[in-house]
Enzyme design. Structure first.
Site, PDB file in Angstrom:
ATOM      1  N   SER A 100    -109.058 -84.805 -93.546  1.00  0.00           N
ATOM      2  CA  SER A 100    -109.481 -84.554 -94.927  1.00  0.00           C
ATOM      3  C   SER A 100    -110.888 -85.091 -95.155  1.00  0.00           C
ATOM      4  O   SER A 100    -111.718 -84.440 -95.797  1.00  0.00           O
ATOM      5  CB  SER A 100    -108.515 -85.205 -95.929  1.00  0.00           C
ATOM      6  OG  SER A 100    -107.222 -84.678 -95.784  1.00  0.00           O
ATOM      7  N   THR A 141    -110.976 -80.220-109.226  1.00  0.00           N
ATOM      8  CA  THR A 141    -109.713 -80.407-109.954  1.00  0.00           C
ATOM      9  C   THR A 141    -109.879 -81.397-111.109  1.00  0.00           C
ATOM     10  O   THR A 141    -110.546 -82.421-110.966  1.00  0.00           O
ATOM     11  CB  THR A 141    -108.636 -80.941-108.982  1.00  0.00           C
ATOM     12  OG1 THR A 141    -108.552 -80.061-107.870  1.00  0.00           O
ATOM     13  CG2 THR A 141    -107.289 -81.055-109.656  1.00  0.00           C
ATOM     14  N   GLY A 146    -105.569 -77.784-112.418  1.00  0.00           N
ATOM     15  CA  GLY A 146    -105.441 -77.885-110.967  1.00  0.00           C
ATOM     16  C   GLY A 146    -105.477 -76.503-110.341  1.00  0.00           C
ATOM     17  O   GLY A 146    -106.521 -76.051-109.855  1.00  0.00           O
ATOM     18  N   SER A 147    -104.358 -75.782-110.414  1.00  0.00           N
ATOM     19  CA  SER A 147    -104.308 -74.423-109.848  1.00  0.00           C
ATOM     20  C   SER A 147    -105.207 -73.465-110.618  1.00  0.00           C
ATOM     21  O   SER A 147    -105.549 -72.399-110.106  1.00  0.00           O
ATOM     22  CB  SER A 147    -102.869 -73.897-109.870  1.00  0.00           C
ATOM     23  OG  SER A 147    -102.051 -74.714-109.068  1.00  0.00           O
ATOM     24  N   ARG A 253    -110.262 -74.336 -96.302  1.00  0.00           N
ATOM     25  CA  ARG A 253    -108.908 -73.839 -96.004  1.00  0.00           C
ATOM     26  C   ARG A 253    -108.835 -73.319 -94.574  1.00  0.00           C
ATOM     27  O   ARG A 253    -107.799 -73.439 -93.913  1.00  0.00           O
ATOM     28  CB  ARG A 253    -108.552 -72.711 -96.987  1.00  0.00           C
ATOM     29  CG  ARG A 253    -108.325 -73.207 -98.393  1.00  0.00           C
ATOM     30  CD  ARG A 253    -108.314 -72.058 -99.403  1.00  0.00           C
ATOM     31  NE  ARG A 253    -108.051 -72.572-100.748  1.00  0.00           N
ATOM     32  CZ  ARG A 253    -108.092 -71.832-101.852  1.00  0.00           C
ATOM     33  NH1 ARG A 253    -108.403 -70.548-101.782  1.00  0.00           N
ATOM     34  NH2 ARG A 253    -107.829 -72.375-103.021  1.00  0.00           N
ATOM     35  N   GLY A 349     -84.051 -89.009 -84.041  1.00  0.00           N
ATOM     36  CA  GLY A 349     -83.002 -89.804 -84.677  1.00  0.00           C
ATOM     37  C   GLY A 349     -83.599 -90.890 -85.560  1.00  0.00           C
ATOM     38  O   GLY A 349     -84.637 -90.684 -86.210  1.00  0.00           O
ATOM     39  N   GLU A 373    -106.099 -77.658-101.886  1.00  0.00           N
ATOM     40  CA  GLU A 373    -106.828 -76.448-101.448  1.00  0.00           C
ATOM     41  C   GLU A 373    -105.999 -75.193-101.729  1.00  0.00           C
ATOM     42  O   GLU A 373    -105.957 -74.273-100.917  1.00  0.00           O
ATOM     43  CB  GLU A 373    -107.133 -76.527 -99.945  1.00  0.00           C
ATOM     44  CG  GLU A 373    -107.831 -77.771 -99.535  1.00  0.00           C
ATOM     45  CD  GLU A 373    -109.335 -77.643 -99.599  1.00  0.00           C
ATOM     46  OE1 GLU A 373    -109.809 -76.533 -99.866  1.00  0.00           O
ATOM     47  OE2 GLU A 373    -110.003 -78.662 -99.404  1.00  0.00           O
TER      48      GLU A 373
HETATM   49  C1  FAD Z   1    -104.272 -86.083-101.756  1.00  0.00           C
HETATM   50  C2  FAD Z   1    -104.993 -85.027-102.518  1.00  0.00           C
HETATM   51  C3  FAD Z   1    -106.356 -84.847-102.316  1.00  0.00           C
HETATM   52  C4  FAD Z   1    -107.053 -83.885-103.060  1.00  0.00           C
HETATM   53  N1  FAD Z   1    -108.407 -83.751-102.887  1.00  0.00           N
HETATM   54  C5  FAD Z   1    -109.119 -82.943-103.744  1.00  0.00           C
HETATM   55  C6  FAD Z   1    -110.547 -82.917-103.703  1.00  0.00           C
HETATM   56  O1  FAD Z   1    -111.174 -83.551-102.850  1.00  0.00           O
HETATM   57  N2  FAD Z   1    -111.211 -82.188-104.636  1.00  0.00           N
HETATM   58  C7  FAD Z   1    -110.557 -81.465-105.600  1.00  0.00           C
HETATM   59  O2  FAD Z   1    -111.225 -80.835-106.417  1.00  0.00           O
HETATM   60  N3  FAD Z   1    -109.197 -81.454-105.647  1.00  0.00           N
HETATM   61  C8  FAD Z   1    -108.461 -82.175-104.747  1.00  0.00           C
HETATM   62  N4  FAD Z   1    -107.081 -82.201-104.803  1.00  0.00           N
HETATM   63  C9  FAD Z   1    -106.421 -81.467-105.882  1.00  0.00           C
HETATM   64  C10 FAD Z   1    -105.574 -80.299-105.424  1.00  0.00           C
HETATM   65  O3  FAD Z   1    -106.403 -79.235-105.018  1.00  0.00           O
HETATM   66  C11 FAD Z   1    -104.618 -79.934-106.568  1.00  0.00           C
HETATM   67  O4  FAD Z   1    -103.624 -80.941-106.583  1.00  0.00           O
HETATM   68  C12 FAD Z   1    -103.993 -78.571-106.396  1.00  0.00           C
HETATM   69  O5  FAD Z   1    -104.956 -77.553-106.588  1.00  0.00           O
HETATM   70  C13 FAD Z   1    -102.845 -78.334-107.372  1.00  0.00           C
HETATM   71  O6  FAD Z   1    -103.195 -78.686-108.675  1.00  0.00           O
HETATM   72  P1  FAD Z   1    -102.217 -79.639-109.514  1.00  0.00           P
HETATM   73  O7  FAD Z   1    -101.875 -80.830-108.689  1.00  0.00           O
HETATM   74  O8  FAD Z   1    -102.835 -79.846-110.841  1.00  0.00           O
HETATM   75  O9  FAD Z   1    -100.883 -78.809-109.655  1.00  0.00           O
HETATM   76  P2  FAD Z   1    -100.586 -77.664-110.748  1.00  0.00           P
HETATM   77  O10 FAD Z   1    -101.665 -76.659-110.766  1.00  0.00           O
HETATM   78  O11 FAD Z   1    -100.196 -78.304-112.031  1.00  0.00           O
HETATM   79  O12 FAD Z   1     -99.298 -76.976-110.095  1.00  0.00           O
HETATM   80  C14 FAD Z   1     -97.971 -77.530-110.237  1.00  0.00           C
HETATM   81  C15 FAD Z   1     -96.986 -76.501-109.666  1.00  0.00           C
HETATM   82  O13 FAD Z   1     -97.061 -75.296-110.431  1.00  0.00           O
HETATM   83  C16 FAD Z   1     -97.282 -74.202-109.573  1.00  0.00           C
HETATM   84  N5  FAD Z   1     -98.084 -73.195-110.268  1.00  0.00           N
HETATM   85  C17 FAD Z   1     -99.277 -73.362-110.911  1.00  0.00           C
HETATM   86  N6  FAD Z   1     -99.711 -72.195-111.397  1.00  0.00           N
HETATM   87  C18 FAD Z   1     -98.786 -71.262-111.044  1.00  0.00           C
HETATM   88  C19 FAD Z   1     -98.676 -69.856-111.235  1.00  0.00           C
HETATM   89  N7  FAD Z   1     -99.616 -69.147-111.867  1.00  0.00           N
HETATM   90  N8  FAD Z   1     -97.581 -69.233-110.736  1.00  0.00           N
HETATM   91  C20 FAD Z   1     -96.633 -69.922-110.060  1.00  0.00           C
HETATM   92  N9  FAD Z   1     -96.688 -71.242-109.834  1.00  0.00           N
HETATM   93  C21 FAD Z   1     -97.754 -71.903-110.323  1.00  0.00           C
HETATM   94  C22 FAD Z   1     -97.992 -74.755-108.372  1.00  0.00           C
HETATM   95  O14 FAD Z   1     -97.832 -73.941-107.204  1.00  0.00           O
HETATM   96  C23 FAD Z   1     -97.311 -76.113-108.208  1.00  0.00           C
HETATM   97  O15 FAD Z   1     -96.112 -75.954-107.496  1.00  0.00           O
HETATM   98  C24 FAD Z   1    -106.360 -83.093-104.002  1.00  0.00           C
HETATM   99  C25 FAD Z   1    -104.969 -83.262-104.166  1.00  0.00           C
HETATM  100  C26 FAD Z   1    -104.293 -84.210-103.432  1.00  0.00           C
HETATM  101  C27 FAD Z   1    -102.810 -84.365-103.637  1.00  0.00           C
END
Ligand code: FAD
Length: 394
Positions: A100, A141, A146-147, A253, A349, A373
């Site tokens: 990472s 993010t 997030g997404s 990715r 195990g 990602e």
């Molecule tokens: C250890 C770690 C390091 C990271 N490093 C970085 C970084 O360096 N820079 C950065 O910018 N980000 C970083 N991230 C952020 C990461 O990219 C986000 O956590 C990820 O994009 C998901 O966003 P979220 O956690 O807000 O989840 P959410 O977007 O809230 O999603 C929660 C759930 O809802 C689902 N969901 C969301 N929208 C939909 C939809 N339209 N249809 C169906 N299901 C949906 C998702 O699949 C997921 O299961 C990091 C995350 C982690 C855990």
């Protein structure tokens, strides 16, 4: 100090080495040797202690593992995408948290500066990032986005002689130690731009995120911008809109698709060896059909993923790969790696839950990799849109 003698050799059931050049194989072997010397002897301790071993940054730089696709003029290696993939595979064989750090520096910090930066920005930052003198992070993010990064609220205003940046980013790899952050924020018209924010700018802080059960050898944190004055020359001039950070994510990715195969191979190799050594009912457990089924399925999935990566790498080199191709590889390969880590853990195990073996660490790491990602389901929706032409995100 580490707990095991690292004798890892990667499985190559379909003789995929025949598809690699001598240079590819040399890069893979030198990275593997580096990982055996600098990562595997220590990674268990770093993870148990949740420590980001900062000196590794300079060592990665010295080895040329940061942004290998960047032109040599800017300190990069000028290598192709298969070389990049092999480097990510070998580092993640050591640990996903280490990969990472390298992914973020190469694909999410160097890449946007290389592709969208001015000549001055390239000369100022890229050589130091490539050599590991400088560490970077990527802020997309946010706590509430997030997404759906396009909904971001982090914003900047044009104040005449500078920009004023406000907002917050969350889950940012490398942030607590980073010297610079490539930050994505909206201007007054709501258009997304990339800005280079430097540590030390007033109002810019990077609080660390604690108590992670995953990627414990990687530092994760927030980026907080409270009226930060960003010089105008720090805006990336070459591209704006959500497509700009998405291009960076494509590059990262792609590296993940290769990287997780490294983690899967480490788990498979450990399980194969253990199955031949561990005696139950008077026989090695590898002589039982159920264990053989697990091993056969692991090797099959690893071989398929290796072939996907190699072909995707060729397409990347030829400029033929798009986001959809990359989504399929990232999604598939993380899923099979996670399944392999779980199955390999079971083959060990009770011993499988200890730090004597790498599976549990890989498994916990991969829970982050399957989410960051683009989550597993978001990649599925990307592919669904490509197949049907209908977007099902909202
Ligand atoms: C250890 C770690 C390091 C990271 N490093 C970085 C970084 O360096 N820079 C950065 O910018 N980000 C970083 N991230 C952020 C990461 O990219 C986000 O956590 C990820 O994009 C998901 O966003 P979220 O956690 O807000 O989840 P959410 O977007 O809230 O999603 C929660 C759930 O809802 C689902 N969901 C969301 N929208 C939909 C939809 N339209 N249809 C169906 N299901 C949906 C998702 O699949 C997921 O299961 C990091 C995350 C982690 C855990």
């Amino acid at each position: 100090m580490g707990q095991f003698n690292d004798t890892f050799e990667s499985p190559d059931f379909y003789q995929i080495d025949d598809l690699l050049s001598d240079e590819h194989k040399l890069i893979r072997e030198s990275t593997r040797d580096f990982v055996k010397k600098e990562i595997t002897p220590y990674i268990e301790d770093w993870c148990q202690q949740a420590t980001f071993h900062y000196p590794i940054v300079k060592k990665f730089g010295d080895m040329g593992l940061f942004g290998p696709f960047v032109d040599e003029k800017y300190g990069g290696g000028g290598l192709d995408y298969i070389s990049y993939g092999l480097i990510m595979q070998e580092i993640e064989r050591g640990d996903s948290g280490m990969r990472s750090t390298a992914s973020v520096q190469g694909s999410l910090v160097m890449y946007p500066i290389y592709k969208f930066g001015s000549e001055e920005q390239k000369m100022k930052y890229l050589p130091k990032l490539a050599s590991g003198e400088m560490l970077g992070c990527f802020g997309l993010t946010e706590p509430d986005h997030g997404s759906n990064p396009g909904g971001m609220v982090t914003n900047f205003k044009d104040m005449g002689d500078h920009y004023l940046l406000n907002g917050a980013k969350m889950w940012i790899s490398n942030s607590p130690k980073a010297d610079i952050a490539v930050v994505w924020a909206k201007n007054e018209e709501g258009r997304i731009h990339g800005l280079i924010v430097e540590r030390g700018m007033e109002g810019f802080t990077t609080p660390e995120t604690h108590n992670k059960w995953s990627l414990r050898a990687s530092a994760t944190g927030e980026l907080v911008f409270d009226n930060v004055k960003v010089p105008k020359e720090n805006l990336l001039p070459g591209k704006s809109g959500l497509g700009a950070p998405m291009m960076c994510l494509d590059s990262a990715r792609y590296g993940i698709a290769w990287g997780v195969v490294g983690a899967a191979m480490d788990c498979y190799e450990s399980a194969r060896k253990y199955s031949l050594e561990r005696i139950q009912f008077g026989k090695p457990i590898g002589s039982f059909q159920l264990i053989q089924k697990k091993l056969a399925e692991m090797l099959t999935e690893i071989t398929k993923a290796q072939l996907v990566n190699w072909k995707l790498g060729k397409m990347m080199n030829e400029g033929k790969a798009n986001s959809n191709h990359i989504s399929m590889a990232k999604r598939n390969n993380v899923e099979i790696a996670l399944k392999i880590a779980r199955e390999a853990r079971q083959i060990h195990g009770g011993m499988g839950i200890t730090g004597e073996y790498p599976m549990m660490r890989h498994m916990m790491n991969l829970e982050s990799v399957i989410t960051y990602e683009g989550t597993h389901d978001i990649h599925l929706l990307i592919l669904g849109k490509e197949i049907t032409g209908i977007q099902a995100f909202f």
